[in-house]
Design a protein around this motif. Structure first.
Motif, PDB file in Angstrom:
ATOM      1  N   GLY A  57      86.969  39.466  57.669  1.00 38.42           N
ATOM      2  CA  GLY A  57      88.328  39.583  57.141  1.00 38.42           C
ATOM      3  C   GLY A  57      88.401  39.442  55.639  1.00 38.42           C
ATOM      4  N   THR A  58      87.415  38.749  55.070  1.00 46.65           N
ATOM      5  CA  THR A  58      87.431  38.572  53.622  1.00 46.65           C
ATOM      6  C   THR A  58      87.243  39.907  52.898  1.00 46.65           C
ATOM      7  N   ASN A  59      86.525  40.872  53.506  1.00 44.71           N
ATOM      8  CA  ASN A  59      86.251  42.156  52.849  1.00 44.71           C
ATOM      9  C   ASN A  59      87.548  42.881  52.471  1.00 44.71           C
ATOM     10  N   PRO A  60      88.396  43.197  53.444  1.00 48.45           N
ATOM     11  CA  PRO A  60      89.644  43.878  53.070  1.00 48.45           C
ATOM     12  C   PRO A  60      90.533  43.023  52.158  1.00 48.45           C
ATOM     13  N   ALA A  61      90.556  41.712  52.406  1.00 49.72           N
ATOM     14  CA  ALA A  61      91.408  40.850  51.576  1.00 49.72           C
ATOM     15  C   ALA A  61      90.929  40.853  50.122  1.00 49.72           C
ATOM     16  N   SER A  62      89.616  40.808  49.915  1.00 48.71           N
ATOM     17  CA  SER A  62      89.080  40.826  48.554  1.00 48.71           C
ATOM     18  C   SER A  62      89.338  42.174  47.887  1.00 48.71           C
ATOM     19  N   ALA A  63      89.226  43.252  48.659  1.00 43.76           N
ATOM     20  CA  ALA A  63      89.432  44.591  48.105  1.00 43.76           C
ATOM     21  C   ALA A  63      90.856  44.728  47.558  1.00 43.76           C
ATOM     22  N   VAL A  64      91.812  44.213  48.314  1.00 47.57           N
ATOM     23  CA  VAL A  64      93.210  44.286  47.868  1.00 47.57           C
ATOM     24  C   VAL A  64      93.418  43.415  46.628  1.00 47.57           C
ATOM     25  N   MET A  65      92.815  42.233  46.614  1.00 44.86           N
ATOM     26  CA  MET A  65      92.920  41.357  45.430  1.00 44.86           C
ATOM     27  C   MET A  65      92.398  42.060  44.184  1.00 44.86           C
ATOM     28  N   ALA A  66      91.374  42.914  44.388  1.00 47.22           N
ATOM     29  CA  ALA A  66      90.767  43.609  43.255  1.00 47.22           C
ATOM     30  C   ALA A  66      91.502  44.911  42.941  1.00 47.22           C
ATOM     31  N   GLY A  67      92.630  45.113  43.585  1.00 44.78           N
ATOM     32  CA  GLY A  67      93.478  46.249  43.230  1.00 44.78           C
ATOM     33  C   GLY A  67      93.176  47.538  43.976  1.00 44.78           C
ATOM     34  N   PHE A  68      92.413  47.449  45.044  1.00 43.91           N
ATOM     35  CA  PHE A  68      92.070  48.655  45.798  1.00 43.91           C
ATOM     36  C   PHE A  68      92.930  48.803  47.047  1.00 43.91           C
ATOM     37  N   GLU A  69      92.908  50.027  47.562  1.00 45.33           N
ATOM     38  CA  GLU A  69      93.537  50.310  48.833  1.00 45.33           C
ATOM     39  C   GLU A  69      92.396  50.315  49.858  1.00 45.33           C
ATOM     40  N   VAL A  70      92.643  49.794  51.048  1.00 39.73           N
ATOM     41  CA  VAL A  70      91.584  49.712  52.055  1.00 39.73           C
ATOM     42  C   VAL A  70      91.669  50.887  53.016  1.00 39.73           C
ATOM     43  N   VAL A 102      84.186  42.008  33.444  1.00 39.82           N
ATOM     44  CA  VAL A 102      85.441  41.842  34.185  1.00 39.82           C
ATOM     45  C   VAL A 102      86.165  40.575  33.745  1.00 39.82           C
ATOM     46  N   GLY A 103      85.532  39.760  32.938  1.00 41.30           N
ATOM     47  CA  GLY A 103      86.150  38.516  32.482  1.00 41.30           C
ATOM     48  C   GLY A 103      85.524  37.338  33.194  1.00 41.30           C
ATOM     49  N   LYS A 104      86.245  36.231  33.218  1.00 37.56           N
ATOM     50  CA  LYS A 104      85.746  35.048  33.920  1.00 37.56           C
ATOM     51  C   LYS A 104      86.453  34.952  35.260  1.00 37.56           C
ATOM     52  N   VAL A 105      85.735  34.552  36.299  1.00 42.58           N
ATOM     53  CA  VAL A 105      86.398  34.390  37.593  1.00 42.58           C
ATOM     54  C   VAL A 105      86.598  32.924  37.968  1.00 42.58           C
ATOM     55  N   ARG A 106      86.046  32.023  37.189  1.00 41.97           N
ATOM     56  CA  ARG A 106      86.336  30.596  37.344  1.00 41.97           C
ATOM     57  C   ARG A 106      85.915  29.917  36.042  1.00 41.97           C
ATOM     58  N   SER A 107      86.255  28.628  35.923  1.00 45.53           N
ATOM     59  CA  SER A 107      85.923  27.931  34.691  1.00 45.53           C
ATOM     60  C   SER A 107      84.411  27.675  34.621  1.00 45.53           C
ATOM     61  N   PHE A 108      83.925  27.559  33.430  1.00 45.20           N
ATOM     62  CA  PHE A 108      82.516  27.224  33.176  1.00 45.20           C
ATOM     63  C   PHE A 108      81.547  28.186  33.871  1.00 45.20           C
ATOM     64  N   ILE A 125      93.130  33.615  34.765  1.00 45.35           N
ATOM     65  CA  ILE A 125      94.425  34.210  35.118  1.00 45.35           C
ATOM     66  C   ILE A 125      94.413  35.698  34.768  1.00 45.35           C
ATOM     67  N   ARG A 126      93.915  36.019  33.593  1.00 47.36           N
ATOM     68  CA  ARG A 126      93.852  37.436  33.183  1.00 47.36           C
ATOM     69  C   ARG A 126      92.997  38.245  34.162  1.00 47.36           C
ATOM     70  N   THR A 127      91.846  37.698  34.528  1.00 48.68           N
ATOM     71  CA  THR A 127      90.957  38.416  35.456  1.00 48.68           C
ATOM     72  C   THR A 127      91.653  38.697  36.785  1.00 48.68           C
ATOM     73  N   TYR A 128      92.375  37.691  37.285  1.00 47.49           N
ATOM     74  CA  TYR A 128      93.027  37.847  38.598  1.00 47.49           C
ATOM     75  C   TYR A 128      94.219  38.816  38.537  1.00 47.49           C
ATOM     76  N   LEU A 129      94.934  38.845  37.416  1.00 42.42           N
ATOM     77  CA  LEU A 129      96.154  39.658  37.375  1.00 42.42           C
ATOM     78  C   LEU A 129      95.907  41.077  36.885  1.00 42.42           C
ATOM     79  N   HIS A 130      94.832  41.267  36.154  1.00 42.32           N
ATOM     80  CA  HIS A 130      94.541  42.588  35.587  1.00 42.32           C
ATOM     81  C   HIS A 130      94.521  43.711  36.632  1.00 42.32           C
ATOM     82  N   PRO A 131      93.771  43.549  37.731  1.00 39.95           N
ATOM     83  CA  PRO A 131      93.735  44.654  38.706  1.00 39.95           C
ATOM     84  C   PRO A 131      95.068  44.908  39.386  1.00 39.95           C
ATOM     85  N   VAL A 162      99.990  39.703  31.203  1.00 40.00           N
ATOM     86  CA  VAL A 162     100.055  38.271  30.886  1.00 40.00           C
ATOM     87  C   VAL A 162     100.564  38.145  29.449  1.00 40.00           C
ATOM     88  N   ARG A 163     101.788  37.658  29.305  1.00 40.77           N
ATOM     89  CA  ARG A 163     102.377  37.529  27.964  1.00 40.77           C
ATOM     90  C   ARG A 163     102.312  36.075  27.501  1.00 40.77           C
TER      91      ARG A 163
END
Lengths: 441, 472
Positions: free
Chosen positions: B163-176, B306-312, A170-176, A181-182
């Motif tokens: 289509g995934t390229n621009p969608a992923s870029a926005v998810m990662a906080g970028f402007e396309v 960047v942290g974890k992007v999924r479990s395990f 959740i943190r990874t997805y919301l950070h950017p 996340v509180r």
């Protein structure tokens, strides 16, 4: 001719002639020479093995992993019985070697099976709509949080008692997205309701908690749902699909979105994946739901037909304006879940859940007969619970390991998170307790 | 066809668990209604899925040239290995000392894929291609932020991209920032030079591009981005064209994602599970997702993950299958796979282009596009009609209406596992279809006729939403 390519030397000649070239390497004439790999690619790993050698090699590698006779560990990945039908049906080439059902007319089998899955997920949660699945439970939770965002929101609240892996994702997805996340604190292993009711404000997008929290305790999700509803904050509930057979449904808890890890539904532990992200929501949020959704319609003859629908939400249409970039999902895992649920049926799922509950409580009672081991928390639990011991957790783990038992997951110096399911027989539990007792004597 | 729920009758299910005298625990509060699941006999369950399986076109039932999806044969040995208890029955939270084999799998795969891509380290957490894109973009963002460069907020993406390229870029906080492509789908270098600057975080590119052409000026393009302080991202969707021939790392790319379910032959499973590992150059290693597994020996630590992007650890059994494939083929075999994929595409292109009124005078890579635009203008038959007509001939249609920059696009990717005979048969069938279209355009509008259902009403599906079975 090489592995899996059916071309004979003569075929290659015929094809090159048709194309108007002399050699295969001319096919790559658009690639500047200075960029090309010189000679053969060296992988620095075993290379070009026959099928027999390959199997031998991997059997050898597999033997370096320890497969335990009995498993008392959960913490996000659960050891359940997988009925024979599950592997049999989902290993059919028709399901295994097809892709996303873009062409409805020749994909009805896959589309209909997803429709079945969606119905079953709606039944588990009581909510209106399910998607065709996402990557895993953690990404389902993260995507759900994203669904509740709008320009006015700058933070979400999550319970401190959720699975730590889910929290990290959740943190990874919301950070950017600059969403904070509180955390809502925990009292005696359970989320502090009073804290939450003071903390929620107009800039809160949502509150996420897990009905069975990381410590195995059953949260009073209904009370949290009521608070969120009262304050008009979206409530996201993480649920366990086995426990869902018995516990109040997400809908009864007033959840707007329910998410869960679908692995317990017929998926092997497999070192953490592939797993299955379940996402269901109310109709009101349907157009924000990410991923594929299958809908029923008719064909030109008025016959029932299934298609991918509401595609205007998705990346291939909306590109940068879509809610998620997900394209490939875990479709075959969703099919496993649907076959699992159809094999066990309503009573069977309740039986599995009831046995988890019974066996975990028996395990807890028995462990607490060991001198120096007691329960860490007081609340009601489902199939996991935490013990605290006078000896270190690592000592207990070691004892179990020596007897081919995978003990619970260590969550502190002296604390272990145990899990029991229908797989842990009374004899196994008694043996576990005896081993620890004998060793600590 | 009836749904499983419609075959259900209370009391049919005979599932049973053993009991051994542990007493029942009573919950304080239970749900008020039962979860309604189908109640069917085991044999009827199998007949139901057997019936469903007959309503699916899969790789093993016939040619499946779905462009960009690399529907190659899925070797059985991969599945046999993945079902070994030593892999399928291990818990993701076992102590590292008890999963040395699993770590070895990742070690080997890391080493092999680094060689294939020309990268320094891989991360196996991303569960699919789009997930890999998202993860890689997060790493790029973390890299710039680590260098206190917060102005790089934009990602440049050609309009021919997935289509995934621009969608992923926005998810990662970028402007396309979308840039136009040339008619061949190449990057318009002048347009690129106009938009690149101090705010450029990265350029996302696939090479060969989505039109199946190799971007000759790739080195110049990656240089332009690097000169302006940006990074270059490689979308690995089209890697099947160039394994062992050219490596993204040598073209100047900094980070890549791979689709193991495409290029490395793991089954697509009706939409997944995939596996979308990312590989990167040394400078980006510290930002890869967190992992507890020590499979990247010798590379730098992740001080700013960047942290974890999924479990395990990711889709382990999918990654494992890909490793089995890589080891059975080896370096030579991978190169051969790409060569034969490109040979097949060029051969089929040569055969099909004239049917569409085109001349196949250029070389393509592993896939190609033909346009039904002129056919449409002439007789009103569209790409979708041709696609539906193909179904009646037992052939899966290509990807249609993508890339968006080509009108009435039909994107064929035959893959290397198809034989000359199959390609000839398919070319013959395509000839028949186009011939029939000119003779009777309406027949194609009415296609398909021999499939389990006729054309489905998608508008009705979207207007009158039925998204689950309703009990009566």
């Amino acid at each position: 001719m090489s592995k899996y390519t059916p071309h004979t030397g003569q075929d290659i000649d015929v094809m090159l002639r048709e194309i108007g070239l002399n050699t295969v390497s001319e096919l790559f004439q658009d690639i500047p020479d200075e960029l090309k790999v010189k000679g053969d690619l060296k992988l620095n790993i075993p290379d070009g093995l026959s099928e027999m050698e390959t199997l031998r090699l991997f059997k050898d590698i597999a033997s370096k992993n320890k497969v335990y006779c009995s498993i008392f560990r959960g913490a996000g990945a659960y050891n359940h019985y997988i009925p024979s039908s599950v592997n049999n049906i989902t290993s059919r080439a028709e399901f295994l070697t097809t892709y996303t059902p873009y062409q409805a007319e020749i994909s009805q089998g896959v589309l209909q099976s997803i429709f079945d899955f969606q119905t079953m997920m709606c039944e588990l949660t009581g909510l209106d709509v399910s998607n065709a699945c996402v990557y895993d439970g953690a990404t389902a939770a993260a995507e759900a949080c994203k669904m509740t965002l709008d320009k006015k929101k700058d933070h979400i609240y999550v319970s401190s008692a959720i699975n730590p892996q889910v929290l990290q994702v959740i943190r990874t997805y919301l950070h950017p997205l600059d969403i904070e996340v509180r955390m809502v604190p925990v009292i005696d292993g359970k989320t502090d309701l009073e804290y939450l009711s003071y903390a929620l404000n107009e800039n809160t997008a949502c509150f996420y908690m897990e009905q069975l929290n990381f410590y195995g305790l059953i949260e009073n999700a209904k009370d949290f749902g009521a608070v969120c509803q009262d304050r008009k904050i979206k409530f996201i509930l993480g649920f366990n699909p086995i426990a869902a057979a018995l516990l109040p449904s997400a809908s009864e808890c007033k959840a707007d979105i329910a998410v869960g890890e679908g692995q317990p539904l017929g998926l092997p532990l497999s070192f953490g994946g592939p797993y299955l992200g379940i996402m269901t929501c109310t109709s009101a949020l349907m157009r924000k739901l990410p991923g594929r959704i299958v809908g029923e319609t008719v064909d030109t003859h008025g016959k029932r037909a299934f298609v991918l629908t509401l595609q205007a939400r998705e990346q291939h249409i909306k590109r940068e304006k879509s809610t998620s970039s997900i394209c490939s999902n875990e479709a075959l895992c969703a099919m496993r879940a649907a076959v699992y649920l159809s094999t066990v049926g309503t009573r069977g799922l309740e039986q599995v859940a009831q046995q988890c509950l019974n066996r975990a409580h028996y395990l807890a009672d028995q462990l607490c007969t060991i001198k120096g081991i007691r329960m860490r928390f007081h609340g009601e639990f489902f199939h996991e619970f935490v013990t605290v011991s006078d000896v270190s957790a690592s000592r207990i783990l070691e004892i179990c390991d020596e007897h081919q038992i995978l003990a619970g997951y260590p969550v502190g110096e002296n604390e272990i998170l145990w899990c029991a399911t229908e797989m842990n027989s009374k004899a196994d539990i008694d043996y576990l307790v005896k081993c620890i007792k004998d060793a600590l004597k | 066809m009836k749904l499983l729920y419609e075959l259900s009758k209370e009391g049919r299910n005979s599932f049973q668990l053993p009991t051994d005298g542990i007493k029942d625990y009573t919950l304080c509060e239970k749900r008020t209604s039962h979860v309604r699941l189908p109640d069917v006999a085991e044999i009827d369950l199998h007949r139901y899925y057997q019936a469903l399986s007959k309503r699916v076109h899969c790789i093993e039932s016939g040619f499946y040239p779905l462009g960009s999806c690399t529907m190659k044969y899925n070797p059985k040995i991969n599945d046999v290995v993945a079902s070994l208890p030593g892999f399928a029955e291990i818990h993701p939270l076992q102590d590292l000392s008890t999963v040395k084999g699993a770590v070895e799998v990742y070690e080997l795969l890391n080493r092999g894929l680094c060689e294939v891509t020309g990268m320094d380290a891989m991360s196996f957490q991303p569960a699919a291609g789009a997930h890999g894109e998202f993860t890689a973009l997060l790493a790029i963002r973390a890299y710039h932020h680590h260098h206190s460069d917060f102005a790089r907020t934009k990602v440049i993406i050609p309009d021919s991209a997935h289509g995934t390229n621009p969608a992923s870029a926005v998810m990662a906080g970028f402007e396309v920032v979308s840039i136009p492509s040339t008619p061949e789908g190449f990057v318009d270098i002048e347009a690129l030079k106009k938009v690149v600057g101090k705010d450029t975080a990265a350029l996302m590119l696939t090479n060969p591009n989505t039109l199946g052409k190799f971007e000759k000026g790739i080195k110049e393009i990656t240089n332009i981005i690097h000169e302006h302080g940006g990074l270059v991202y490689y979308d690995g969707a089209n890697l099947n064209a160039v394994m062992g021939i050219v490596r993204p790392g040598d073209m100047g790319f900094d980070i890549v994602h791979l689709n193991l379910h495409k290029t490395f032959s793991t089954p697509h499973g009706g939409g997944g599970p995939g596996s979308g590992p990312i590989g990167c150059k040394k400078i980006l290693v510290p930002f890869l997702p967190k992992t507890e597994l020590p499979y990247r020996c010798g590379t730098e630590e992740q001080f700013d993950s960047v942290g974890k992007v999924r479990s395990f650890h990711g889709n382990f059994l999918v990654s494992l299958r890909a490793l089995v494939y890589m080891i059975t083929l080896g370096g030579k075999g991978l190169r051969n796979a790409s060569e034969m994929a490109v040979l097949n595409a060029n051969y089929l292109y040569k055969k099909l282009a004239p049917l569409y009124g085109e001349t196949a005078d250029t070389i393509c890579m592993h896939e190609f596009i033909v346009s039904a635009e002129s056919i449409n203008k002439e007789i009103g038959v569209r790409a979708i009609d041709i696609a539906k007509g193909m179904m009646d001939k037992g052939v899966h249609p290509p990807t249609i209406y993508f890339p968006l920059i080509v009108k009435e696009a039909m994107m064929f990717e035959p893959t290397e596992t198809e034989s000359l005979d199959t390609l000839n048969e398919v070319a013959e069938k395509m000839k028949e279809i186009i011939g029939e279209a000119y003779a009777d355009p309406q027949a194609l509008h009415d296609a398909p006729k021999s499939t389990p259902i006729g054309r489905a009403d998608e508008v009705m599906a979207a207007r009158n939403l039925i998204l689950r079975y309703r009990f009566h």
